[in-house]
Design a protein around this motif. Structure first.
Motif, short mmCIF file in Angstrom:
data_model
loop_
_atom_site.label_atom_id
_atom_site.label_comp_id
_atom_site.label_asym_id
_atom_site.label_seq_id
_atom_site.Cartn_x
_atom_site.Cartn_y
_atom_site.Cartn_z
N ARG A 44 -5.36 23.94 -4.93
CA ARG A 44 -6.79 23.86 -5.21
C ARG A 44 -7.56 23.03 -4.19
O ARG A 44 -8.76 22.85 -4.31
N GLY A 45 -6.85 22.49 -3.22
CA GLY A 45 -7.52 21.78 -2.14
C GLY A 45 -7.63 20.28 -2.29
O GLY A 45 -8.31 19.63 -1.51
N LEU A 46 -6.96 19.72 -3.29
CA LEU A 46 -7.01 18.27 -3.43
C LEU A 46 -6.20 17.61 -2.31
O LEU A 46 -5.04 17.94 -2.08
N ARG A 47 -6.83 16.69 -1.63
CA ARG A 47 -6.17 15.87 -0.63
C ARG A 47 -6.67 14.45 -0.83
O ARG A 47 -7.69 14.04 -0.26
N PRO A 48 -6.01 13.70 -1.75
CA PRO A 48 -6.52 12.36 -2.03
C PRO A 48 -6.43 11.44 -0.81
O PRO A 48 -5.50 11.53 -0.02
N ASP A 49 -7.43 10.59 -0.69
CA ASP A 49 -7.41 9.57 0.36
C ASP A 49 -6.48 8.43 -0.01
O ASP A 49 -6.00 7.71 0.86
N LEU A 50 -6.25 8.27 -1.32
CA LEU A 50 -5.42 7.18 -1.82
C LEU A 50 -4.83 7.57 -3.17
O LEU A 50 -5.51 8.20 -3.98
N ILE A 51 -3.57 7.21 -3.37
CA ILE A 51 -2.93 7.39 -4.67
C ILE A 51 -2.58 6.01 -5.21
O ILE A 51 -1.95 5.20 -4.53
N LEU A 52 -3.00 5.76 -6.46
CA LEU A 52 -2.63 4.55 -7.18
C LEU A 52 -1.63 4.95 -8.25
O LEU A 52 -1.79 5.99 -8.90
N CYS A 53 -0.60 4.15 -8.43
CA CYS A 53 0.46 4.51 -9.37
C CYS A 53 0.99 3.28 -10.09
O CYS A 53 1.21 2.24 -9.47
N SER A 54 1.21 3.44 -11.39
CA SER A 54 1.90 2.42 -12.16
C SER A 54 3.33 2.33 -11.63
O SER A 54 3.90 3.33 -11.20
N PRO A 55 3.96 1.17 -11.69
CA PRO A 55 5.32 1.04 -11.18
C PRO A 55 6.42 1.48 -12.15
O PRO A 55 7.60 1.40 -11.82
N ALA A 56 6.07 1.98 -13.33
CA ALA A 56 7.09 2.46 -14.26
C ALA A 56 7.87 3.60 -13.62
O ALA A 56 7.34 4.36 -12.80
N ARG A 57 9.12 3.74 -13.99
CA ARG A 57 9.98 4.75 -13.37
C ARG A 57 9.40 6.16 -13.55
O ARG A 57 9.40 6.96 -12.61
N ARG A 58 8.90 6.50 -14.73
CA ARG A 58 8.40 7.85 -14.98
C ARG A 58 7.16 8.16 -14.15
O ARG A 58 6.96 9.30 -13.74
N THR A 59 6.32 7.16 -13.88
CA THR A 59 5.15 7.42 -13.02
C THR A 59 5.58 7.53 -11.56
O THR A 59 5.06 8.36 -10.82
N ARG A 60 6.53 6.71 -11.14
CA ARG A 60 7.02 6.79 -9.75
C ARG A 60 7.72 8.12 -9.48
O ARG A 60 7.56 8.70 -8.40
N GLU A 61 8.46 8.63 -10.48
CA GLU A 61 9.10 9.93 -10.30
C GLU A 61 8.06 11.05 -10.28
O GLU A 61 8.21 12.02 -9.53
N THR A 62 7.01 10.93 -11.05
CA THR A 62 5.90 11.89 -10.99
C THR A 62 5.26 11.82 -9.61
O THR A 62 4.97 12.85 -8.99
N LEU A 63 5.04 10.61 -9.13
CA LEU A 63 4.48 10.40 -7.79
C LEU A 63 5.34 11.08 -6.73
O LEU A 63 4.80 11.70 -5.80
N ASP A 64 6.65 10.97 -6.83
CA ASP A 64 7.53 11.61 -5.84
C ASP A 64 7.23 13.11 -5.72
O ASP A 64 7.21 13.65 -4.62
#
Length: 175
Positions: A44-64
């Motif tokens: 859909r064309g999303l290209r974030p300039d910055l990603i913020l992420c909680s350090p919990a394992r499930r959020t980091r794996e989603t981030l990956d």
């Protein structure tokens, strides 16, 4: 105009005493859903300039999975204060974003994430708004367009438009 994309972590394994809440990994369904949603955001064309992420394992794996969707991954910050943050704390964090960030993606947790989306999105397609307000499931994304030039202006009277509410189940593939 600023864009804010709020993504709830994908489906995780149940909480156990041994791993604690912070250490819960994604389950198989969660990995599949995170990958599908990340690819849909890129499509859909999303290209974030910055990603913020909680350090919990499930959020980091989603981030990956999000990072894997981009040939050149966006800058990312793991921020401990985002872990299980309430809506007002999240909105305060968004207000502190640097002026040159035009589009930010947050990967976090409910209930704060859903409440922040509901607080900030007051316009948009009525069915999508109703769906987002009714339930913000794991792996879902609320894509907001905010009518501000400075992040410090969000909240208060500066509310945004829900551009898209994407749930893994809406992508047409069983996850």
């Amino acid at each position: 105009m600023k864009e804010l994309v709020l993504m709830r972590h994908a489906k995780a394994v149940p909480h156990t005493v041994a791993q604690g809440d912070h250490g819960r990994p994604l389950n198989g369904r969660g990995h599949r859903a995170a990958s599908l949603v990340a690819l849909e955001l890129r499509r859909r064309g999303l290209r974030p300039d910055l990603i913020l992420c909680s350090p919990a394992r499930r959020t980091r794996e989603t981030l990956d999975h999000v990072l894997d969707a981009y040939p050149s991954p966006p800058p990312t910050r793991l921020e401990p204060e985002l872990y299980l943050a309430e809506a007002e704390r999240l909105v305060d964090r968004f207000r502190q974003l640097e002026a040159d960030v035009g589009s930010a993606l947050l990967i976090g947790h409910n209930e704060g994430l859903a409440e922040a989306a509901i607080l900030l999105a007051t316009a948009g397609e009525p069915t999508a708004l109703a769906s987002m307000r009714a339930k913000f499931p794991t792996g879902a994304v609320a894509w907001l367009r905010l009518p501000v030039d400075d992040w410090a202006e969000i909240g208060g009277r500066s509310r945004g438009e829900l551009v898209a509410f994407i749930r893994p189940r809406d992508l047409g593939t069983e996850v």
